[in-house]
Design a protein around this motif. Structure first.
Motif, PDB file in Angstrom:
ATOM      1  N   THR A 126      31.276  34.984 -16.959  1.00 28.81           N
ATOM      2  CA  THR A 126      30.089  34.978 -17.838  1.00 28.81           C
ATOM      3  C   THR A 126      29.685  36.280 -18.278  1.00 28.81           C
ATOM      4  N   PHE A 127      29.679  37.434 -17.498  1.00 27.75           N
ATOM      5  CA  PHE A 127      29.652  38.636 -17.391  1.00 27.75           C
ATOM      6  C   PHE A 127      30.197  39.176 -18.670  1.00 27.75           C
ATOM      7  N   PHE A 128      31.649  38.981 -18.600  1.00 30.53           N
ATOM      8  CA  PHE A 128      32.448  39.442 -19.829  1.00 30.53           C
ATOM      9  C   PHE A 128      32.269  38.866 -21.097  1.00 30.53           C
ATOM     10  N   ALA A 129      32.071  37.449 -21.018  1.00 32.33           N
ATOM     11  CA  ALA A 129      31.614  36.502 -21.848  1.00 32.33           C
ATOM     12  C   ALA A 129      30.582  36.908 -22.744  1.00 32.33           C
ATOM     13  N   GLU A 130      29.609  37.432 -22.067  1.00 30.89           N
ATOM     14  CA  GLU A 130      28.224  37.798 -22.727  1.00 30.89           C
ATOM     15  C   GLU A 130      28.056  39.268 -23.103  1.00 30.89           C
ATOM     16  N   ALA A 131      29.349  40.038 -22.789  1.00 34.37           N
ATOM     17  CA  ALA A 131      29.456  41.556 -23.219  1.00 34.37           C
ATOM     18  C   ALA A 131      29.059  41.461 -24.630  1.00 34.37           C
ATOM     19  N   PRO A 132      28.213  42.251 -24.999  1.00 29.04           N
ATOM     20  CA  PRO A 132      27.798  42.685 -26.362  1.00 29.04           C
ATOM     21  C   PRO A 132      28.997  43.139 -27.209  1.00 29.04           C
ATOM     22  N   ALA A 133      29.915  43.979 -26.708  1.00 27.23           N
ATOM     23  CA  ALA A 133      30.662  44.629 -27.408  1.00 27.23           C
ATOM     24  C   ALA A 133      31.769  45.476 -26.573  1.00 27.23           C
ATOM     25  N   PHE A 134      32.812  44.371 -26.371  1.00 24.33           N
ATOM     26  CA  PHE A 134      34.079  45.138 -25.366  1.00 24.33           C
ATOM     27  C   PHE A 134      34.585  46.008 -26.221  1.00 24.33           C
ATOM     28  N   HIS A 135      34.766  47.495 -25.756  1.00 27.15           N
ATOM     29  CA  HIS A 135      35.244  48.539 -26.354  1.00 27.15           C
ATOM     30  C   HIS A 135      36.569  48.606 -26.817  1.00 27.15           C
ATOM     31  N   PRO A 136      36.532  48.754 -28.243  1.00 25.46           N
ATOM     32  CA  PRO A 136      37.864  48.844 -28.789  1.00 25.46           C
ATOM     33  C   PRO A 136      38.929  49.472 -28.412  1.00 25.46           C
ATOM     34  N   ASN A 137      38.510  50.745 -27.710  1.00 20.91           N
ATOM     35  CA  ASN A 137      39.455  51.645 -26.972  1.00 20.91           C
ATOM     36  C   ASN A 137      40.075  51.308 -25.610  1.00 20.91           C
ATOM     37  N   ALA A 138      39.502  49.831 -25.020  1.00 18.08           N
ATOM     38  CA  ALA A 138      39.976  49.396 -23.673  1.00 18.08           C
ATOM     39  C   ALA A 138      41.223  49.404 -23.877  1.00 18.08           C
ATOM     40  N   SER A 139      42.144  49.095 -24.700  1.00 17.93           N
ATOM     41  CA  SER A 139      43.445  49.086 -24.531  1.00 17.93           C
ATOM     42  C   SER A 139      44.156  50.300 -24.408  1.00 17.93           C
ATOM     43  N   LEU A 140      43.285  51.565 -24.475  1.00 13.34           N
ATOM     44  CA  LEU A 140      43.912  52.821 -24.124  1.00 13.34           C
ATOM     45  C   LEU A 140      43.970  53.142 -22.539  1.00 13.34           C
ATOM     46  N   ILE A 141      43.144  52.117 -21.826  1.00 10.54           N
ATOM     47  CA  ILE A 141      43.195  52.015 -20.408  1.00 10.54           C
ATOM     48  C   ILE A 141      44.597  51.722 -20.004  1.00 10.54           C
TER      49      ILE A 141
END
Length: 118
Positions: A62-77
């Motif tokens: 739920t925490f991640f489902a409700e996240a307002p805007a998962f960062h587009p640069n997350a794939s750089l992690i």
């Protein structure tokens, strides 16, 4: 054996893991405010929204489902968390959890905030 879609971490409350993130960072001289900054960067929550998620004891799914805007640069992690490459995790929710774990690891290892927040 559990399948990835029913992994136990998905049903654990974010609020129960959050203090562990903070403790890990604080043991290495970092602050709760820095942990919050990393979480907000990744998820798009503002501080009030993050505080509400913690208070409501919602599970990770739920925490991640409700996240307002998962960062587009997350794939750089990139890198290893618990011996698993975060970029190779197949389940999208598990990958988001591993991204967060990796960011907290980097914070605890003393990495500069500008490098963590890609």
């Amino acid at each position: 054996m559990l399948t990835i879609s029913t992994h136990r971490i998905f049903t654990i409350s974010f609020a129960s893991v959050y203090p562990l993130y903070v403790q890990k960072a604080e043991r290495k001289g970092r602050t709760q405010a820095e942990v919050d900054e990393v979480i907000r960067w990744l998820t798009g929550y503002d501080q009030a929204g993050l505080d509400r998620q913690i208070e409501s004891k919602k599970d990770f799914a739920t925490f991640f489902a409700e996240a307002p805007a998962f960062h587009p640069n997350a794939s750089l992690i990139k890198g290893l968390v618990c011996g698993v490459r975060v970029e190779d995790v197949g389940d999208p929710l598990m990958q988001k959890i591993r991204y967060l774990d990796k960011l907290v690891d980097e914070l605890a290892k003393g990495k500069a905030m500008e490098k963590i927040l890609r």
